[in-house]
Design an enzyme around this catalytic site. Structure first.
Site, PDB file in Angstrom:
ATOM      1  N   ILE A 278      31.758  43.188  53.986  1.00 25.68           N
ATOM      2  CA  ILE A 278      30.542  42.353  54.020  1.00 25.68           C
ATOM      3  C   ILE A 278      30.940  40.978  54.570  1.00 25.68           C
ATOM      4  O   ILE A 278      31.956  40.398  54.170  1.00 25.68           O
ATOM      5  CB  ILE A 278      29.941  42.195  52.603  1.00 25.68           C
ATOM      6  CG1 ILE A 278      29.617  43.565  51.981  1.00 25.68           C
ATOM      7  CG2 ILE A 278      28.729  41.269  52.625  1.00 25.68           C
ATOM      8  CD1 ILE A 278      28.345  44.205  52.450  1.00 25.68           C
TER       9      ILE A 278
ATOM     10  N   HIS B 133      23.930  52.008  60.303  1.00 32.03           N
ATOM     11  CA  HIS B 133      23.896  52.376  58.886  1.00 32.03           C
ATOM     12  C   HIS B 133      23.462  53.843  58.783  1.00 32.03           C
ATOM     13  O   HIS B 133      22.464  54.235  59.391  1.00 32.03           O
ATOM     14  CB  HIS B 133      22.917  51.476  58.112  1.00 32.03           C
ATOM     15  CG  HIS B 133      22.878  51.835  56.663  1.00 32.03           C
ATOM     16  ND1 HIS B 133      23.897  51.506  55.796  1.00 32.03           N
ATOM     17  CD2 HIS B 133      21.980  52.559  55.932  1.00 32.03           C
ATOM     18  CE1 HIS B 133      23.620  51.986  54.597  1.00 32.03           C
ATOM     19  NE2 HIS B 133      22.470  52.624  54.652  1.00 32.03           N
TER      20      HIS B 133
HETATM   21  C1  GAR Z   1      29.532  56.016  59.796  1.00 32.71           C
HETATM   22  O1  GAR Z   1      28.779  57.067  59.264  1.00 32.71           O
HETATM   23  C2  GAR Z   1      28.763  54.706  59.679  1.00 32.71           C
HETATM   24  O2  GAR Z   1      27.405  54.862  59.853  1.00 32.71           O
HETATM   25  C3  GAR Z   1      29.083  54.306  58.255  1.00 32.71           C
HETATM   26  O3  GAR Z   1      30.425  54.680  58.052  1.00 32.71           O
HETATM   27  C4  GAR Z   1      30.790  55.737  58.935  1.00 32.71           C
HETATM   28  C5  GAR Z   1      31.963  55.289  59.768  1.00 32.71           C
HETATM   29  O4  GAR Z   1      32.447  56.314  60.573  1.00 32.71           O
HETATM   30  N1  GAR Z   1      28.879  52.891  58.075  1.00 32.71           N
HETATM   31  C6  GAR Z   1      28.473  52.341  56.938  1.00 32.71           C
HETATM   32  O5  GAR Z   1      28.286  52.972  55.922  1.00 32.71           O
HETATM   33  C7  GAR Z   1      28.293  50.828  56.987  1.00 32.71           C
HETATM   34  N2  GAR Z   1      27.490  50.397  55.889  1.00 32.71           N
HETATM   35  P1  GAR Z   1      33.366  56.038  61.856  1.00 32.71           P
HETATM   36  O6  GAR Z   1      34.501  55.119  61.424  1.00 32.71           O
HETATM   37  O7  GAR Z   1      33.887  57.417  62.195  1.00 32.71           O
HETATM   38  O8  GAR Z   1      32.513  55.458  62.934  1.00 32.71           O
END
Ligand code: GAR
Length: 207
Positions: free
Chosen positions: A93, A110
């Site tokens: 954050i 998100h």
């Molecule tokens: C993704 O699903 C993204 O939307 C989420 O974390 C994952 C990261 O995957 N983000 C959040 O929850 C932010 N609040 P990645 O590292 O493979 O892109």
């Protein structure tokens, strides 16, 4: 050409989607110039290095609090001459010193349909666990601008998937990533770089 700085903390599949879209010529008017990670040794850094993108590691654990981390991050973003900042699975954050320095210039993905299943404590797989616990029948992902409140900035794009009876958090996460996140994040980044997102009364509209 706008300088796109991508912030990551983990596997980096959304970063990969951006790299692949840029390679296919689908990011009009922008270039990923730097990837900053809040954790050492994450796979997202390997993806960036493989694509020849400069990386910076700014470990969150080396800073006492959100404010001191944000001050260091802001200095790095300025050094990188960022025009657009993309939070692609960035699990830290940020203090308002960063969000206020880049109004409507920070984009986050998100993994749910904001304003549902979002806010403090809703990140990564936890979001999908809560969705399944509640029993809603659709979920999806939201691409939005970042302001000083968690997951509360103007919505740019959203996409929906069905929630199936036998879903696990992992299966639902994969369906949302493949069908929504990996498509809409590059699309929103390209729209931004082409100056096709207009802000009116605090809301975002695609021209
Ligand atoms: C993704 O699903 C993204 O939307 C989420 O974390 C994952 C990261 O995957 N983000 C959040 O929850 C932010 N609040 P990645 O590292 O493979 O892109």
């Amino acid at each position: 050409m706008k300088n796109i700085v991508v912030l990551v903390s983990g596997g980096g599949t959304n970063l990969q989607a951006l790299i692949d879209a840029e390679r296919r010529g689908e990011i009009n008017g922008g270039k990923i110039t730097c990837v900053i990670s809040s954790k050492e040794g994450v796979f997202a850094l390997e993806r960036a290095e493989k694509a020849g993108i400069p990386t910076v590691v700014l470990p969150r654990k080396e800073y006492a609090d959100k404010v001191s981390y944000s001050v260091a991050l802001l200095a790095e973003l300025q050094r990188q001459k960022a025009d657009l900042i993309v939070l692609a699975g960035f699990m830290t954050i940020l203090d308002s010193c960063v969000t206020k320095a880049y109004p409507f210039r920070i984009i986050n993905v998100h993994p749910a349909l904001i304003p549902a299943f979002c806010g403090d404590g809703f990140y990564g797989l936890k979001v999908h666990e809560k969705v399944l616990e509640y029993g809603v029948k659709v979920s999806g992902a939201t691409i939005h601008f970042v302001n000083e409140f968690t997951d509360a900035g103007a919505v740019i794009l959203q996409g929906v998937v069905e929630v199936l009876n036998d879903d696990t958090p992992e299966v639902l996460q994969k369906r949302i990533m493949e069908n929504v996140e990996w498509k809409l994040l590059p699309k929103a980044v390209s729209l931004f770089c082409e100056d096709r997102i207009t802000i009116k009364d605090g809301k975002a509209y695609v021209d």
